[in-house]
Design a protein around this motif. Structure first.
Motif, PDB file in Angstrom:
ATOM      1  N   LEU A 117       0.817  -1.211   0.000  1.00 20.05           N
ATOM      2  CA  LEU A 117       0.000   0.000   0.000  1.00 20.05           C
ATOM      3  C   LEU A 117       0.851   1.260   0.000  1.00 20.05           C
ATOM      4  O   LEU A 117       0.476   2.266  -0.610  1.00 20.05           O
ATOM      5  N   LYS A 118       2.001   1.224   0.646  1.00 25.97           N
ATOM      6  CA  LYS A 118       2.903   2.377   0.568  1.00 25.97           C
ATOM      7  C   LYS A 118       3.309   2.634  -0.877  1.00 25.97           C
ATOM      8  O   LYS A 118       3.326   3.776  -1.348  1.00 25.97           O
ATOM      9  N   ALA A 119       3.637   1.569  -1.594  1.00 29.36           N
ATOM     10  CA  ALA A 119       4.026   1.706  -2.999  1.00 29.36           C
ATOM     11  C   ALA A 119       2.853   2.190  -3.841  1.00 29.36           C
ATOM     12  O   ALA A 119       3.014   3.057  -4.717  1.00 29.36           O
ATOM     13  N   LEU A 120       1.663   1.643  -3.598  1.00 34.29           N
ATOM     14  CA  LEU A 120       0.484   2.031  -4.361  1.00 34.29           C
ATOM     15  C   LEU A 120       0.142   3.505  -4.148  1.00 34.29           C
ATOM     16  O   LEU A 120      -0.082   4.254  -5.108  1.00 34.29           O
ATOM     17  N   LEU A 121       0.095   3.928  -2.892  1.00 39.81           N
ATOM     18  CA  LEU A 121      -0.273   5.312  -2.604  1.00 39.81           C
ATOM     19  C   LEU A 121       0.782   6.288  -3.115  1.00 39.81           C
ATOM     20  O   LEU A 121       0.458   7.391  -3.560  1.00 39.81           O
ATOM     21  N   ARG A 122       2.044   5.888  -3.063  1.00 36.73           N
ATOM     22  CA  ARG A 122       3.098   6.733  -3.620  1.00 36.73           C
ATOM     23  C   ARG A 122       2.919   6.869  -5.127  1.00 36.73           C
ATOM     24  O   ARG A 122       3.082   7.957  -5.693  1.00 36.73           O
ATOM     25  N   PHE A 123       2.595   5.768  -5.786  1.00 34.64           N
ATOM     26  CA  PHE A 123       2.352   5.799  -7.237  1.00 34.64           C
ATOM     27  C   PHE A 123       1.196   6.732  -7.567  1.00 34.64           C
ATOM     28  O   PHE A 123       1.292   7.574  -8.477  1.00 34.64           O
ATOM     29  N   VAL A 124       0.096   6.614  -6.830  1.00 37.75           N
ATOM     30  CA  VAL A 124      -1.092   7.411  -7.114  1.00 37.75           C
ATOM     31  C   VAL A 124      -0.852   8.889  -6.841  1.00 37.75           C
ATOM     32  O   VAL A 124      -1.302   9.757  -7.606  1.00 37.75           O
ATOM     33  N   PHE A 177     -10.935 -10.346  -2.686  1.00 36.09           N
ATOM     34  CA  PHE A 177     -11.199  -9.684  -1.403  1.00 36.09           C
ATOM     35  C   PHE A 177     -10.203  -8.555  -1.169  1.00 36.09           C
ATOM     36  O   PHE A 177     -10.576  -7.448  -0.735  1.00 36.09           O
ATOM     37  N   ALA A 178      -8.923  -8.809  -1.438  1.00 38.49           N
ATOM     38  CA  ALA A 178      -7.899  -7.778  -1.260  1.00 38.49           C
ATOM     39  C   ALA A 178      -8.158  -6.598  -2.197  1.00 38.49           C
ATOM     40  O   ALA A 178      -8.032  -5.431  -1.800  1.00 38.49           O
ATOM     41  N   ALA A 179      -8.550  -6.896  -3.447  1.00 33.22           N
ATOM     42  CA  ALA A 179      -8.818  -5.830  -4.411  1.00 33.22           C
ATOM     43  C   ALA A 179      -9.995  -4.972  -3.968  1.00 33.22           C
ATOM     44  O   ALA A 179      -9.999  -3.751  -4.167  1.00 33.22           O
ATOM     45  N   SER A 180     -11.009  -5.606  -3.361  1.00 32.38           N
ATOM     46  CA  SER A 180     -12.156  -4.824  -2.892  1.00 32.38           C
ATOM     47  C   SER A 180     -11.734  -3.838  -1.811  1.00 32.38           C
ATOM     48  O   SER A 180     -12.229  -2.703  -1.752  1.00 32.38           O
ATOM     49  N   GLN A 181     -10.809  -4.249  -0.961  1.00 32.81           N
ATOM     50  CA  GLN A 181     -10.300  -3.368   0.087  1.00 32.81           C
ATOM     51  C   GLN A 181      -9.505  -2.211  -0.504  1.00 32.81           C
ATOM     52  O   GLN A 181      -9.680  -1.049  -0.136  1.00 32.81           O
ATOM     53  N   VAL A 182      -8.619  -2.538  -1.442  1.00 34.56           N
ATOM     54  CA  VAL A 182      -7.751  -1.523  -2.032  1.00 34.56           C
ATOM     55  C   VAL A 182      -8.562  -0.550  -2.881  1.00 34.56           C
ATOM     56  O   VAL A 182      -8.376   0.672  -2.805  1.00 34.56           O
ATOM     57  N   LEU A 183      -9.472  -1.079  -3.712  1.00 32.40           N
ATOM     58  CA  LEU A 183     -10.282  -0.211  -4.556  1.00 32.40           C
ATOM     59  C   LEU A 183     -11.180   0.691  -3.712  1.00 32.40           C
ATOM     60  O   LEU A 183     -11.348   1.877  -4.014  1.00 32.40           O
ATOM     61  N   GLY A 184     -11.747   0.141  -2.651  1.00 29.05           N
ATOM     62  CA  GLY A 184     -12.559   0.961  -1.761  1.00 29.05           C
ATOM     63  C   GLY A 184     -11.759   2.090  -1.146  1.00 29.05           C
ATOM     64  O   GLY A 184     -12.232   3.224  -1.031  1.00 29.05           O
ATOM     65  N   VAL A 188     -12.695   6.067  -1.721  1.00 28.42           N
ATOM     66  CA  VAL A 188     -13.060   6.920  -0.579  1.00 28.42           C
ATOM     67  C   VAL A 188     -12.036   8.039  -0.385  1.00 28.42           C
ATOM     68  O   VAL A 188     -12.398   9.192  -0.122  1.00 28.42           O
ATOM     69  N   ARG A 189     -10.753   7.731  -0.544  1.00 29.65           N
ATOM     70  CA  ARG A 189      -9.698   8.723  -0.288  1.00 29.65           C
ATOM     71  C   ARG A 189      -9.553   9.729  -1.426  1.00 29.65           C
ATOM     72  O   ARG A 189      -9.402  10.934  -1.170  1.00 29.65           O
ATOM     73  N   TYR A 190      -9.602   9.267  -2.673  1.00 27.61           N
ATOM     74  CA  TYR A 190      -9.245  10.127  -3.799  1.00 27.61           C
ATOM     75  C   TYR A 190     -10.420  10.552  -4.667  1.00 27.61           C
ATOM     76  O   TYR A 190     -10.356  11.621  -5.284  1.00 27.61           O
ATOM     77  N   VAL A 191     -11.456   9.747  -4.752  1.00 24.89           N
ATOM     78  CA  VAL A 191     -12.602  10.102  -5.592  1.00 24.89           C
ATOM     79  C   VAL A 191     -13.655  10.853  -4.777  1.00 24.89           C
ATOM     80  O   VAL A 191     -14.035  11.970  -5.102  1.00 24.89           O
ATOM     81  N   PHE A 192     -14.112  10.239  -3.682  1.00 22.44           N
ATOM     82  CA  PHE A 192     -15.073  10.916  -2.809  1.00 22.44           C
ATOM     83  C   PHE A 192     -14.397  11.917  -1.880  1.00 22.44           C
ATOM     84  O   PHE A 192     -15.046  12.825  -1.380  1.00 22.44           O
ATOM     85  N   LYS A 193     -13.116  11.720  -1.603  1.00 25.06           N
ATOM     86  CA  LYS A 193     -12.320  12.622  -0.750  1.00 25.06           C
ATOM     87  C   LYS A 193     -12.974  12.820   0.612  1.00 25.06           C
ATOM     88  O   LYS A 193     -13.173  13.947   1.088  1.00 25.06           O
ATOM     89  N   VAL A 194     -13.303  11.697   1.229  1.00 23.58           N
ATOM     90  CA  VAL A 194     -13.964  11.729   2.535  1.00 23.58           C
ATOM     91  C   VAL A 194     -12.925  11.999   3.623  1.00 23.58           C
ATOM     92  O   VAL A 194     -11.902  11.326   3.703  1.00 23.58           O
ATOM     93  N   GLU A 195     -13.196  12.989   4.452  1.00 18.73           N
ATOM     94  CA  GLU A 195     -12.323  13.311   5.579  1.00 18.73           C
ATOM     95  C   GLU A 195     -12.732  12.499   6.808  1.00 18.73           C
ATOM     96  O   GLU A 195     -13.904  12.160   6.971  1.00 18.73           O
TER      97      GLU A 195
END
Length: 228
Positions: A117-124, A177-184, A188-195
């Motif tokens: 996830l560190k690598a994924l979020l850094r990429f994004v 299952f893992a993909a559902s967690q990551v995609l969610g 939530v973080r980048y599309v809906f930008k929920v605080e």
């Protein structure tokens, strides 16, 4: 992915580049036309959506004859799938998951969910390609055809030989299952930008969510009972 296009950033993806004369295009001329088209396509699809992105518009951004798009990719669906695949390949996230990425630091063996996830979020958050990928994810939520194309791509990845190197049972179920967690998380973080999730430090988010990904991939989840 074309180095020229990456270097210019998300808003500066190529509009010129290698122009080609009309006639029969050749794949062995040593040009970057193929890569330029994929970069331009990803940008157009992510910013305009699948329906409004046109083959001619993509060709204009790539700086090539529209005939090249049909020569290399056939149609719009195949071009979309190839563009998504090039972004995923360039991110090297699969290498990270399999233990070969920089986050692993061990040279072999699977990394933890936190590492991934560190690598994924850094990429994004830090690459032009990551921003384009988020645009594609955003569009997939509102366009059934794009959703089907993305789903087809994901299924193709799940059936690939590389992921079998993870050496885990019920591979497809665990990865879904893992993909559902990551995609969610991404939505939530980048599309809906929920605080407050949207503003939390990326490494902190990875520390919280990573163990959940580990559980999906490696814990005893009684899959034999669930999928019987």
């Amino acid at each position: 992915m074309s180095g020229k296009a990456v270097a210019q950033g998300q808003e500066g993806l190529p509009r010129g580049g290698h122009r080609h004369h009309r006639g029969s295009p050749r794949a062995d001329e040593g040009s970057t036309a193929y890569d330029d088209i994929l970069v331009a396509a990803a940008y157009e699809f992510s910013h305009k959506g699948f329906d409004r992105a046109t083959m001619r518009g993509i060709a204009t951004r790539a700086g090539c004859d529209p005939k090249l798009l049909h020569y290399y990719f056939g149609g719009k669906d195949d071009l979309f799938t190839k563009a998504v695949g090039r972004i995923v390949e360039g991110s090297r996230l699969l290498d990270t998951l399999l233990g070969g990425g920089q986050e692993a630091g061990r040279g072999s063996g699977p990394v933890t969910g936190v590492d991934f996830l560190k690598a994924l979020l850094r990429f994004v958050e830090t690459t032009p390609e990551g921003a384009v990928y988020l645009g594609l994810v955003r569009n997939a939520g509102g366009d059934p055809h794009v959703r089907d194309l993305m789903l087809g791509f994901i299924k193709g990845e799940l059936d690939g030989e590389q992921l079998k190197r993870l050496g885990i049972d019920h591979l497809r179920e665990r990865l879904m299952f893992a993909a559902s967690q990551v995609l969610g998380l991404l939505i939530v973080r980048y599309v809906f930008k929920v605080e407050p999730l949207a503003s939390m430090p990326a490494d902190g988010v990875a520390m919280v969510v990573g163990p959940v990904v580990d559980r999906y991939l490696r814990a005893d989840l009684s899959f034999d009972r669930l999928v019987a």
